[in-house]
Design a protein around this motif. Sequence first.
Motif, PDB file in Angstrom:
ATOM      1  N   GLY A   9       0.838  -1.200   0.000  1.00 38.24           N
ATOM      2  CA  GLY A   9       0.000   0.000   0.000  1.00 38.24           C
ATOM      3  C   GLY A   9       0.867   1.241   0.000  1.00 38.24           C
ATOM      4  N   ILE A  10       0.584   2.168  -0.910  1.00 36.53           N
ATOM      5  CA  ILE A  10       1.310   3.435  -0.958  1.00 36.53           C
ATOM      6  C   ILE A  10       0.299   4.576  -0.851  1.00 36.53           C
ATOM      7  N   ILE A  11       0.549   5.494   0.080  1.00 42.69           N
ATOM      8  CA  ILE A  11      -0.348   6.619   0.343  1.00 42.69           C
ATOM      9  C   ILE A  11       0.303   7.898  -0.178  1.00 42.69           C
ATOM     10  N   PRO A  12      -0.176   8.453  -1.299  1.00 44.32           N
ATOM     11  CA  PRO A  12       0.389   9.720  -1.763  1.00 44.32           C
ATOM     12  C   PRO A  12      -0.068  10.858  -0.855  1.00 44.32           C
ATOM     13  N   ALA A  13       0.875  11.691  -0.403  1.00 48.16           N
ATOM     14  CA  ALA A  13       0.557  12.781   0.524  1.00 48.16           C
ATOM     15  C   ALA A  13       1.235  14.054   0.035  1.00 48.16           C
ATOM     16  N   ARG A  14       0.508  14.826  -0.751  1.00 44.31           N
ATOM     17  CA  ARG A  14       1.039  16.055  -1.335  1.00 44.31           C
ATOM     18  C   ARG A  14       0.680  17.231  -0.427  1.00 44.31           C
ATOM     19  N   ASP A  44       6.833   7.204  13.428  1.00 45.47           N
ATOM     20  CA  ASP A  44       7.231   5.862  12.970  1.00 45.47           C
ATOM     21  C   ASP A  44       6.389   5.364  11.803  1.00 45.47           C
ATOM     22  N   VAL A  45       6.017   6.285  10.916  1.00 47.59           N
ATOM     23  CA  VAL A  45       5.301   5.914   9.692  1.00 47.59           C
ATOM     24  C   VAL A  45       6.322   5.826   8.558  1.00 47.59           C
ATOM     25  N   PRO A  46       6.459   4.660   7.902  1.00 41.53           N
ATOM     26  CA  PRO A  46       7.419   4.536   6.798  1.00 41.53           C
ATOM     27  C   PRO A  46       7.105   5.567   5.705  1.00 41.53           C
ATOM     28  N   VAL A  47       8.141   6.253   5.211  1.00 42.36           N
ATOM     29  CA  VAL A  47       7.914   7.331   4.245  1.00 42.36           C
ATOM     30  C   VAL A  47       9.025   7.366   3.210  1.00 42.36           C
ATOM     31  N   VAL A  48       8.671   7.690   1.960  1.00 42.80           N
ATOM     32  CA  VAL A  48       9.671   7.935   0.917  1.00 42.80           C
ATOM     33  C   VAL A  48       9.411   9.330   0.349  1.00 42.80           C
ATOM     34  N   GLU A  49      10.504  10.042   0.050  1.00 44.01           N
ATOM     35  CA  GLU A  49      10.379  11.397  -0.502  1.00 44.01           C
ATOM     36  C   GLU A  49      10.455  11.322  -2.020  1.00 44.01           C
ATOM     37  N   THR A  50       9.448  11.905  -2.674  1.00 44.57           N
ATOM     38  CA  THR A  50       9.353  11.855  -4.137  1.00 44.57           C
ATOM     39  C   THR A  50       9.488  13.257  -4.724  1.00 44.57           C
ATOM     40  N   ARG A  51       9.596  13.316  -6.045  1.00 48.06           N
ATOM     41  CA  ARG A  51       9.726  14.603  -6.737  1.00 48.06           C
ATOM     42  C   ARG A  51       8.455  15.447  -6.559  1.00 48.06           C
ATOM     43  N   PRO A  52       8.570  16.778  -6.631  1.00 43.84           N
ATOM     44  CA  PRO A  52       7.385  17.636  -6.451  1.00 43.84           C
ATOM     45  C   PRO A  52       6.578  17.856  -7.730  1.00 43.84           C
ATOM     46  N   ASP A  53       7.116  17.434  -8.881  1.00 45.93           N
ATOM     47  CA  ASP A  53       6.511  17.831 -10.165  1.00 45.93           C
ATOM     48  C   ASP A  53       5.624  16.766 -10.807  1.00 45.93           C
ATOM     49  N   VAL A  82       3.340   2.420   2.983  1.00 53.48           N
ATOM     50  CA  VAL A  82       4.336   3.496   2.966  1.00 53.48           C
ATOM     51  C   VAL A  82       3.673   4.802   2.539  1.00 53.48           C
ATOM     52  N   LEU A  83       4.117   5.898   3.132  1.00 49.07           N
ATOM     53  CA  LEU A  83       3.687   7.231   2.738  1.00 49.07           C
ATOM     54  C   LEU A  83       4.633   7.730   1.642  1.00 49.07           C
ATOM     55  N   ALA A  84       4.084   8.386   0.602  1.00 48.17           N
ATOM     56  CA  ALA A  84       4.910   8.962  -0.465  1.00 48.17           C
ATOM     57  C   ALA A  84       4.600  10.454  -0.539  1.00 48.17           C
ATOM     58  N   THR A  85       5.598  11.289  -0.266  1.00 47.55           N
ATOM     59  CA  THR A  85       5.350  12.730  -0.218  1.00 47.55           C
ATOM     60  C   THR A  85       6.458  13.511  -0.911  1.00 47.55           C
ATOM     61  N   ASP A  86       6.142  14.766  -1.239  1.00 46.06           N
ATOM     62  CA  ASP A  86       7.126  15.654  -1.866  1.00 46.06           C
ATOM     63  C   ASP A  86       7.573  16.751  -0.892  1.00 46.06           C
ATOM     64  N   ASP A  87       7.160  16.624   0.388  1.00 47.84           N
ATOM     65  CA  ASP A  87       7.343  17.732   1.322  1.00 47.84           C
ATOM     66  C   ASP A  87       8.105  17.291   2.576  1.00 47.84           C
ATOM     67  N   LYS A  88       9.143  18.046   2.910  1.00 48.49           N
ATOM     68  CA  LYS A  88       9.997  17.677   4.051  1.00 48.49           C
ATOM     69  C   LYS A  88       9.257  17.781   5.387  1.00 48.49           C
ATOM     70  N   ARG A  89       8.250  18.670   5.479  1.00 45.45           N
ATOM     71  CA  ARG A  89       7.463  18.774   6.707  1.00 45.45           C
ATOM     72  C   ARG A  89       6.695  17.476   6.968  1.00 45.45           C
ATOM     73  N   ILE A  90       6.166  16.892   5.885  1.00 53.14           N
ATOM     74  CA  ILE A  90       5.426  15.635   6.022  1.00 53.14           C
ATOM     75  C   ILE A  90       6.396  14.491   6.324  1.00 53.14           C
TER      76      ILE A  90
END
Length: 248
Positions: A9-14, A67-76, A51-59
């Motif tokens: 499961g991947i949760i996009p969080a913009r 302790d939520v697994p997260v990967v940082e993705t491109r903003p565009d 996993v959470l997928a976000t483009d924002d360092k605050r998130i």
Amino acid sequence: MDKHYKCYGIIPARYESTRFPGKPLADIAGKPMFWHVYNNAKKCRELSMVVLATDDKRIVSAAKALDVPVVETRPDHPSGTDRILEAAQILNLSDDSIIVNIQGDEPLLNPEMLTQIVKPFISPQIHVTTLARKITNNEAANINQVKVVFSKTGNALYFSRMAIPCYRDGEDGIFFGHIGLYAFRMSTLKEFVSLGQSRLEVAEKLEQLRLLENDIAIHVVLTEHESIGVDRPEDIKMILEILYKRKI
């Protein structure tokens, strides 16, 4: 029968949102919205990882603190699905993996919906699945409620913001509302992103039409569960009321 797949499961969080900037971090009963989505999603036994997928360092920071697994993705990225693919590639998931795109603005997500959406992949003929539920005529009239029609075998024929089918003689009809959860085989997810936007997708502002226009079948799974999303800050009050009633 294909029983050897693994589901993720991947949760996009913009962070940026026209109607609700910073929505994933919105406070709900002392925790950010993304935490509620993650906490419900990880209750689904069929998912090997969420996993959470976000483009924002605050998130990213907030996720790590909880302790939520997260990967940082491109903003565009032009869509959440493009973000999902980048996250899946960062995680180095195999082509036969099942990737579930979990909406990041549904803090009341029922884990049973995730079970329902991945079960059809036991058949190797299934490449994409999504959910729908029966809705009322009034709900069908709402342009923000996407409708779907499907074949006898469950394959989507079309999605629209308009009420479909059109009951020509004006009688009360049977309508199915689309729920924006998707599951893809990793190989199909790659193909989806490589195709680029399609004509009907641009017209209706519905990215799933890209698949249908390119003859990629979407299997529709019917559910009794309702999808309750947060579009605007004032929706938080409704979510809190439902959480409170559930605790009682």
